[in-house]
Design an enzyme around this catalytic site. Sequence first.
Site, PDB file in Angstrom:
ATOM      1  N   GLU A  45       3.491  36.572  11.594  1.00  0.00           N
ATOM      2  CA  GLU A  45       4.103  38.053  11.994  1.00  0.00           C
ATOM      3  C   GLU A  45       3.547  39.089  11.165  1.00  0.00           C
ATOM      4  OE1 GLU A  45       8.073  37.287  10.507  1.00  0.00           O
ATOM      5  OE2 GLU A  45       8.678  39.456  11.184  1.00  0.00           O
ATOM      6  N   ARG A 272       3.364  23.184   3.780  1.00  0.00           N
ATOM      7  CA  ARG A 272       2.750  24.399   3.416  1.00  0.00           C
ATOM      8  C   ARG A 272       1.811  24.439   2.250  1.00  0.00           C
ATOM      9  NH1 ARG A 272       4.999  29.529   3.794  1.00  0.00           N
ATOM     10  NH2 ARG A 272       6.399  29.479   5.683  1.00  0.00           N
ATOM     11  N   LYS A 282       5.136  36.408   1.775  1.00  0.00           N
ATOM     12  CA  LYS A 282       4.841  37.975   2.201  1.00  0.00           C
ATOM     13  C   LYS A 282       5.811  38.969   1.619  1.00  0.00           C
ATOM     14  CE  LYS A 282       3.924  36.869   6.414  1.00  0.00           C
ATOM     15  NZ  LYS A 282       3.722  37.050   7.843  1.00  0.00           N
TER      16      LYS A 282
END
Length: 585
Positions: A45, A272, A282
């Site tokens: 994104e 992850r 982020k």
Amino acid sequence: MNASREDTDPGRDDATPPNFIKELVEQDVAAGVRGGQVVTRFPPEPNGYLHIGHAKSICLNFGTAELGAPGRCNLRFDDTNPSTEDTSYVEAIQRDVRWLGFDWGARALYASDYFEQLYAWAIQLIEAGKAYVDSQSEEEIREGRGNFYKPGVESPHRGRSVEENLDLFARMRAGEFKDGEHVLRAKIDMQSKDVKLRDPLMYRIRHVAHHRTGDAWPIYPMYDWAHGQSDAIEGVTHSLCTLEFQNHRPLYDWFLGALGLDPRPRQIEFARLNLGFMVMSKRKLLQLVQQGHVSGWDDPRMPTLAGMRRRGFTPEAIRSFCERIGVAKRDGVVDISLLEHELREDLNARSPRAMAVLRPLKVVIENYPEDQEDWFDVPVHPEYPERGTRRVPLTRELYVERDDYMEDPPRKWFRLGPGREVRLRGACLITCREAVRRENGELVELRCTWDPASRGGAAPDGRKVKGTLHWVSARHAVDAEVRLYDRLFSVENPLAHDDRPFTDFLNPDSLEVLRGCKLEPGLKDATPGEPQQFERLGYFCADSVDSRADALVFNRTIALRDSWAKLAKKLGVGGAAKSGGKRKG
Ligand code: ATP
Ligand code: MG
């Protein structure tokens, strides 16, 4: 292998670590599933810079695609949320993926390329009675969906006719309504045990300009509605997601099934990457930038690829780290020393050697004539003679590291002290005769003598001189600022404290700026970003943002492993433990 702290052994050199995704995909290819082709995608994104966690996903997706015949990995921007997204992030992400060494083919793809198709599919679901316009507030909708313990309640608008839904949805798109007045929901099952299947949102009204589509759309697809269909449009065969998407899979399947899309991407979830003493979301990284805790997304202390690049990490080191940690289904924290190990291995091989004195202490060689100058040829890299030599000048006045002198040294101290003889790397032997101090005791300089018969550094009579120091001729030295970095946070998990913001745990000593450092003259021409080993100190590179020919700035990428510090700790000698001693690269 997902290296948790216990099973991380940076020294080990055995077989390839397990990667269960590779095994699954290899089986698919061998069985001829989807004709043996493999199409993956990396779907960031564009709402921030990529970090080392993304590197794991990038290496995995591009690496997995190589198993196919043919294989391809798309770079697809999941740009469905215009309020946090920006073109500058799109550009930074492309720069970073390319830097890491991957090629996504002709052009990058965008979920926003599919807005028209997604809209058409939404109409298809409405016509099939599988989607409806709800006019409750988002608050009411959330309340009505219940939770694991509380059953869902159907919206009073759930029974709207197809015609009414089509009309309202068309007017949503035409921009007739304000934000939040209506949403489009999938009509699945408000009693489902799976809360995600309780009539999830597909579209929201957002009168916000999009960085690519501008003002064309006052409605935007939800990520869950866009994601699976974007994969299907691109012919993605294997959709690799992190574990939090495992419980989205039934919903993705429902959408694909309701639209009759076939074949469907095979979704596989993996753990992850988490690193200790760091945050990796982020949103949190953006907060560090916005609140000025760091100088920007590319601050060398950040776990972003841009920050790591500026600090001097190489793509090769990051790629072999990602290879080393393997791919597993179980979440864990990877020890940063594994990354540091890969980095040192890579930097050691590629870095030319140079001498730099970070905390200078003047040395005067009393029996060396004022106007004499000797140039010595020193290897560029001790392990690769074919890389040649560089020339370094010796003069009467030099600098050595302040920490390399001790008035009253302990056992196993092989550096300067009263009466001690040491080797100046590549040049000669000197003996310390006197330490000159100010009245307040502050050390001013060392008066030494050299043995002119030791030119090149060998003892003429074979006497043992164990210590070898780095040094720089005072007359030839170039000045530089050197920035030393430590971990950004002082606790392993800054997010584990509910009662305190994670920024409370920033390490106040994460940046140390040294000015007036003395470098060997050749470093004047160092290319920004190019790794150098400053002998006995570590790996450094000229800063790509701040370094100028008349004001050099170097970053320490990473220190050498410091064996003296370990020894000093064992021996209980405090003060000198910070740097020095015999170190290995
Ligand atoms: P963040 O929480 O940092 O914002 P994100 O998942 O929201 O991460 P995206 O831009 O959506 O960020 O991520 C793109 C891809 O990278 C996704 O497939 C995501 O699963 C993967 N990814 C993100 N963080 C990690 C991580 N720490 N380890 C492995 N893969 C990750
Ligand atoms: Mg995300």
